[in-house]
Design a protein around this motif. Structure first.
Motif, PDB file in Angstrom:
ATOM      1  N   HIS A  22       7.161  93.288 -74.597  1.00 37.81           N
ATOM      2  CA  HIS A  22       7.119  92.353 -75.718  1.00 37.81           C
ATOM      3  C   HIS A  22       6.836  90.924 -75.254  1.00 37.81           C
ATOM      4  O   HIS A  22       6.212  90.139 -75.984  1.00 37.81           O
ATOM      5  N   ALA A  23       7.310  90.567 -74.062  1.00 39.40           N
ATOM      6  CA  ALA A  23       7.101  89.203 -73.565  1.00 39.40           C
ATOM      7  C   ALA A  23       5.620  88.876 -73.443  1.00 39.40           C
ATOM      8  O   ALA A  23       5.229  87.717 -73.571  1.00 39.40           O
ATOM      9  N   ALA A  24       4.789  89.894 -73.210  1.00 39.16           N
ATOM     10  CA  ALA A  24       3.352  89.666 -73.094  1.00 39.16           C
ATOM     11  C   ALA A  24       2.774  89.144 -74.403  1.00 39.16           C
ATOM     12  O   ALA A  24       1.973  88.204 -74.408  1.00 39.16           O
ATOM     13  N   PHE A  25       3.174  89.724 -75.515  1.00 40.62           N
ATOM     14  CA  PHE A  25       2.643  89.264 -76.797  1.00 40.62           C
ATOM     15  C   PHE A  25       3.248  87.928 -77.220  1.00 40.62           C
ATOM     16  O   PHE A  25       2.575  87.108 -77.851  1.00 40.62           O
ATOM     17  N   TYR A  26       4.495  87.677 -76.864  1.00 39.94           N
ATOM     18  CA  TYR A  26       5.048  86.350 -77.123  1.00 39.94           C
ATOM     19  C   TYR A  26       4.290  85.291 -76.334  1.00 39.94           C
ATOM     20  O   TYR A  26       4.052  84.178 -76.829  1.00 39.94           O
ATOM     21  N   ALA A  27       3.911  85.621 -75.101  1.00 41.83           N
ATOM     22  CA  ALA A  27       3.127  84.682 -74.295  1.00 41.83           C
ATOM     23  C   ALA A  27       1.756  84.448 -74.914  1.00 41.83           C
ATOM     24  O   ALA A  27       1.276  83.310 -74.978  1.00 41.83           O
TER      25      ALA A  27
END
Length: 426
Positions: free
Chosen positions: A230-235
């Motif tokens: 999920h951190a990838a899409f938040y980034a």
């Protein structure tokens, strides 16, 4: 065991309504256990509910190779909210009063680093996290772009899962500093958010925008980003608003929704399944918010050795021989230690960047704001090709390495080589 709560606290909690309350709690606990150990494992790759650990998690023993710092910092058993030192060197952990995240950072051999603190305000909510900065040995260029390793917010979150990858990348080049951290509410930062309702995608997007700007200013250079889940899409979301702070991004097995949301969306035309999932998510959230010891018991029930092992074999690791008893135990501790709110929020979908695939495609279906690559494990390649084609159809390369959801843990050298090759071109 941090999950143990004195049994004496049960008496006043259940007094007067013991049978009804106990029956309700048991029912919710059973529902949540069924949900997590049964349904959640079926939503590959977007389950992403377990993270691997560093190479030390696969080894039978590990020896800390951190040099003794000049200004040691006491590593508290509590999380980021108790660490108020702005910049201090990581020291070897105490023999007993340590936490699993720091244990694995030390055991990985990544070296001596500085633990720094970042504070900001997002939508009126003050946030404070820590992040660890490791400078490569022999690095002479203070202007070299640093790389931020941002751990996924999942059921087993830890910056330590990136230790081997960061070490391999530092050995392969004379680049800038390696920065390891998690989002607020996860891993060593789990004390930042203390209630379930605080876990909102908008909060994470706003935080990362501020954090990227801070790092760019601190290091006087645009940063490279390695992030997972999920951190990838938040980034991706944060960079759209502040592309000047970031040079390029290397996204590992990026996910935009969690396990139960995936099941719900894939069965959206079924009149029964979406309502069932909504009910289960509501039941799990309610169970997690029960006062101790019931709420903590619900979380403890999800952290069994059997559940951890099943997930690791299913979609986290590719080679079953790497799913050793030690690896299982360390992942179990990642899940069990710390606050339970972030893990519950991930499980019930409150941290999903985009519950609907159409929304993810609409937000990122055109050219990315900065050069971006996606890296996936071969075991999950076909599923990711289908779920992320709105990125790859618009020029984002997909790099396939051995492994599965935690290819960067299982095969850090191969993933490091791919990341370095990508970053060297941008």
């Amino acid at each position: 065991n941090p999950m143990v709560v004195p049994s004496s606290t049960t008496t006043p909690l259940l007094r007067g309504k013991r049978p009804r309350t106990l029956a309700l709690a048991c029912g919710i606990l059973a529902a949540s256990g069924l949900c997590f150990t049964g349904l959640a494992w079926g939503s590959r790759p977007f389950a992403n509910s377990l993270g691997g650990a560093s190479a030390a998690m696969r080894a039978s023993s590990a020896t800390s190779r951190c040099s003794s710092p000049a200004s040691p910092m006491t590593l508290s058993r509590r999380r980021a909210s108790t660490v108020t030192v702005a910049s201090s060197a990581l020291e070897a952990p105490p023999a007993v009063t340590t936490n699993i995240h720091d244990d694995q950072l030390k055991a990985s051999g990544i070296g001596t680093g500085e633990r720094r603190t970042f504070r900001c305000d997002v939508d009126g909510r003050p946030l404070e996290i820590t992040y660890d900065v490791f400078t490569p040995k022999g690095s002479s260029s203070s202007s070299a772009a640093p790389t931020l390793f941002l751990a996924t917010p999942s059921f087993v979150p830890s910056r330590a899962t990136f230790a081997d990858l960061a070490t391999a990348m530092n050995k392969a080049s004379s680049g800038g500093a390696a920065i390891l951290t998690e989002l607020p509410g996860y891993g060593l930062n789990d004390g930042t958010l203390t209630d379930l309702d605080a876990y909102q995608p908008r909060l994470f997007r706003g935080f990362l925008k501020e954090f990227f700007a801070h790092l760019s200013s601190e290091f006087q250079a645009g940063i490279n980003i390695v992030s997972a889940g999920h951190a990838a899409f938040y980034a991706l979301d944060a960079v759209k608003d502040s592309p000047s702070d970031v040079r390029s991004m290397f996204l590992i097995n990026p996910t935009y929704r969690g396990p139960l949301t995936t099941i719900k969306m894939k069965q959206k035309d079924n009149a029964f399944v979406p309502a069932l999932i909504d009910g289960l998510c509501g039941g799990i959230a309610a169970a997690y918010q029960l006062p101790a010891p019931l709420g903590t018991a619900v979380h403890a029930s999800q952290c069994s050795e059997g559940s951890i092992k099943k997930a690791m074999l299913s979609h986290v690791y590719e080679d079953p021989t790497n799913v050793t008893p030690q690896a299982i135990e360390i992942n179990r501790q990642f899940a069990a230690q710390g606050e339970r709110w972030g893990k519950c929020a991930f499980l019930v979908g409150r941290t999903d960047p985009y519950p609907r695939r159409e929304d993810a495609a609409a937000a990122h279906g055109s050219a990315t704001a900065v050069p971006t690559a996606v890296c996936v494990g071969a075991k999950e390649e076909e599923i990711f090709k289908k779920d992320l084609n709105f990125l790859t159809d618009n020029g984002v390369p997909m790099i396939v390495t051995p492994g599965a959801q935690r290819n960067f843990v299982e095969y850090p050298e191969q993933v490091a080589k791919a990341a370095q090759e990508f970053f060297s071109k941008h």
